[in-house]
Design an enzyme around this catalytic site. Structure first.
Site, PDB file in Angstrom:
ATOM      1  N   ASP A  26       0.828  -1.319  -0.154  1.00  0.00           N
ATOM      2  CA  ASP A  26      -0.081   0.002   0.258  1.00  0.00           C
ATOM      3  C   ASP A  26       0.771   1.175  -0.054  1.00  0.00           C
ATOM      4  OD1 ASP A  26       0.687  -0.213   2.721  1.00  0.00           O
ATOM      5  OD2 ASP A  26      -0.693   0.754   2.858  1.00  0.00           O
ATOM      6  N   LYS A  65     -17.591  22.713  -1.282  1.00  0.00           N
ATOM      7  CA  LYS A  65     -16.532  21.988  -1.625  1.00  0.00           C
ATOM      8  C   LYS A  65     -16.314  21.188  -1.997  1.00  0.00           C
ATOM      9  CE  LYS A  65     -13.485  20.231   1.397  1.00  0.00           C
ATOM     10  NZ  LYS A  65     -13.177  20.172   2.720  1.00  0.00           N
TER      11      LYS A  65
END
Length: 659
Positions: free
Chosen positions: A433, A582
């Site tokens: 990851d 946003k």
């Protein structure tokens, strides 16, 4: 470092944007496909299989105990010097670890859970309860495996299979010297012994340095988490968590313990790949959905990862009592596997040893048949055997691996075991990851976009590159401050002596240059943390939020489907609510019909949209994460101060997407 930027358009009141420089960008996760109710869950199948396996094993063990009697194989094995070899966990303990996990924290009502752990959802544990529980239960960490003594490690470097072959050659040389007083045999024996000792010491030194460095990393890189105690949110070392602690988790975090979810956003998911191997993230919710703790959606387990959403959780298990702790206890029963190069060297040594011994015995037999002197014949046989031993191979292999390890260290790669270098060279694919592993999951604002221009703020966070009094900039900063859930950690604002820590401070780098660095630690999403670090340098964000309070029902959280976030704030100056939005620039602009240019609100035309898209593309090509911002002032006649906002069934305008 990767960069990710932002730009935006303002809905009915101007377009503005922000760009962020990132050390990480979490990968998006696909939605989990749930199975139908008519199918058995994986937990049911596993439980049935385990029960059948345990019954079968019980019958086998019962028969084995009856037939064992005085069977010497059934007695404990002994190692060197007659000492009993260390046994793993008993069979009963192993079966207990393999059995289904028994817990009810996911089934009981939330109030009962809170009462059981003597905690509070809003204020968390008190300091007194935390200290007592930490003393009783210990730290939240997995018990490390038993360490091998240093003298054993040193002995192992001297007694490898190839090293033993060289030791045998050295001993034979000493025997030849004793039989015939030949100085050459003595010198050769000393050389062989020195080769083994020196290469062994070199390997031990390399692995000892790597081990010391790894131990220092464990101390330096402890996971941190946001916990509420005595009503205050603060970051603490995850090892200091106890049962009953209230923790706040968000996208990008690792779950620090086994936790019960008390509340969460709609887009909260958990990636259980490290625990179950499932490739898709699984949705989480406060409600219990299954009797099996591994299947229910209101639990998250230690070591798993949260790719999206946010949640307030209560710690229910820590350390070795977690699901991951049980798995770790089982893995300690496994044995180490030989590296590929170790297998190859052992195979080679067997062949060389066989050839050397066969040739030595053959020539000894021929010498005996010819009537050669016995001592001379024996010394000649020893010489034949030693001559077939590749004395320089061990040193050559060690030096080659060490040189490679040194080159890798220059590229910030730590080699724990020299043999691991060859194994790495045989590897074709490495999976890892990224966020928080290869990167730091930290962002900073790099660019602003307002008045349809890109303004660079990455280097100094100063005002030389733009006018911080510009109406468009102020509108952008207000939206970035208010439509934001991130805050600064209170404990980071003071040092251990209680002295105030400045928000920004000049730090001198190794090359003598200086840079401004934010000293306060933010708590929240990486993107939102970047925004408050930028905005705090312009004004006090908490003062702005107190001046324009958030309506508790006027919140639409960000999720991967909508790709936007909405906050409704009351503006004391104008006496009206302000709707702030946003999100992804394309989702923001499609809900806007005006743009703020040079302090004036003008219609948002197709030309403006094309220019906004080109600016976004230009910054995206630089690796920036792009965010858009918008606002709408609500009519106080229609939306008075006591208006009942409802974010579930939206009863206030958020713009109508076009097309």
């Amino acid at each position: 470092r990767e960069r990710e930027k932002g730009q935006g358009a303002e809905r009915r009141r101007g377009a503005s944007g922000a760009a962020e420089q990132s050390a990480s960008q979490p990968a998006s996760m696909a939605d989990t496909v749930s199975a139908g109710n008519h199918r058995h869950s994986s937990a049911d199948i596993i439980a049935g299989a385990q029960e059948l396996r345990q019954r079968t094993q019980a019958r086998i063990d019962s028969n084995a105990n009856l037939n064992a009697g005085n069977d010497p194989k059934s007695k404990p094995k002994r190692g060197w010097f007659g000492k009993k070899k260390k046994q793993g966990k008993t069979e009963e303990e192993q079966n207990e670890l393999k059995a289904e996990m028994k817990m009810d924290e996911h089934r009981i009502p939330k109030d009962e859970l809170i009462s059981r752990f003597s905690t509070d959802e809003e204020r968390g544990l008190t300091t007194e309860v935390f200290k007592k529980r930490l003393a009783d239960e210990g730290e939240n960490r997995l018990t490390p495996p038993a360490q091998t003594p240093e003298w054993v490690k040193l002995l192992q470097t001297q007694t490898g299979f190839f090293s033993l072959l060289l030791w045998a050659g050295a001993i034979l040389c000493f025997v030849g010297f004793a039989l015939k007083n030949d100085q050459e045999n003595l010198i050769l024996g000393i050389v062989l012994a020195c080769v083994v000792v020196m290469t062994g010491l070199f390997s031990y030194y390399q692995e000892r340095n790597a081990s010391d460095l790894m131990n220092s990393f464990k101390e330096m890189m402890a996971e941190e988490t946001v916990v509420v105690r005595d009503g205050n949110s603060t970051r603490v070392d995850a090892r200091q968590l106890v049962r009953g602690d209230i923790v706040h988790l968000k996208g990008g975090d690792k779950v620090p313990a086994d936790v019960r979810i008390l509340s969460c956003s709609d887009d909260t998911k958990v990636d259980n790949a490290s625990l179950t191997g499932e490739s898709e993230a699984i949705k989480r919710e406060p409600k219990c959905t299954h009797q099996n703790p591994l299947e229910t959606r209101n639990l998250a387990f230690f070591g798993t990862y949260i790719p999206s959403g946010s949640a307030v959780c209560c710690v229910v298990n820590t350390g070795d009592n977690t699901v991951m702790g049980r798995i770790a206890s089982l893995t300690l029963q496994t044995e180490n596997v030989e590296t590929p190069i170790a297998k190859e060297i052992e195979h080679f040594v067997r062949i060389v040893s066989g050839v050397a011994i066969v040739l030595g015995i053959t020539f000894f037999a021929i010498g005996a048949a010819l009537g050669t002197d016995y001592i001379s014949n024996l010394v000649f046989m020893i010489g034949i055997i030693v001559a077939n031993v590749p004395e320089g191979l061990l040193a050559t292999v060690t030096v080659c691996l060490s040189l490679t390890a040194k080159h890798m260290a220059q590229k910030s790669v730590l080699v724990k075991n020299l043999e691991g270098v060859e194994t790495l060279g045989s590897t074709s694919c490495i999976c890892s990851d990224k966020t928080g592993t290869l990167t730091q999951n930290i962002m900073t604002v790099a660019h602003l976009v307002y008045d349809l221009k890109i303004w660079d703020v990455e280097s100094t966070m100063a005002t030389e590159n733009f006018n911080d009094k510009d109406p468009s900039f102020l509108a952008l900063s207000r939206c970035a401050t208010l439509c934001n859930k991130a805050v600064f950690d209170v404990s980071s604002k003071t040092d251990p002596n209680g002295n105030a820590v400045p928000f920004q401070q000049e730090i001198e780098l190794g090359d003598g240059s200086k840079e401004k660095r934010v000293m306060w630690k933010p708590i929240g999403d990486a993107s939102e943390s970047a925004m408050i670090k930028f905005c705090q340098s312009k004004w006090d964000i908490m003062a702005q939020r107190e001046k324009s309070p958030l309506h508790e029902k006027g919140i639409i959280p960000f999720n991967s489907a909508n790709k936007y976030q909405v906050h409704v704030h009351w503006d004391e100056d104008s006496g009206q609510y302000v709707d702030l939005l946003k999100g992804a620039p394309e989702r923001v602009t499609m809900r806007c019909d005006t743009i703020l240019l040079n302090g004036e609100e003008v219609p948002l035309t197709d030309e403006h949209r094309q220019l906004i898209d080109s600016l976004q593309l230009a910054l995206s090509k630089r690796g920036m994460r792009v965010l858009g911002f918008a606002e709408k002032r609500l009519d106080p006649a229609q939306y008075p101060k006591d208006y009942a906002f409802d974010a579930q069934n939206v009863n206030f305008p958020i713009g109508e997407p076009e097309g």
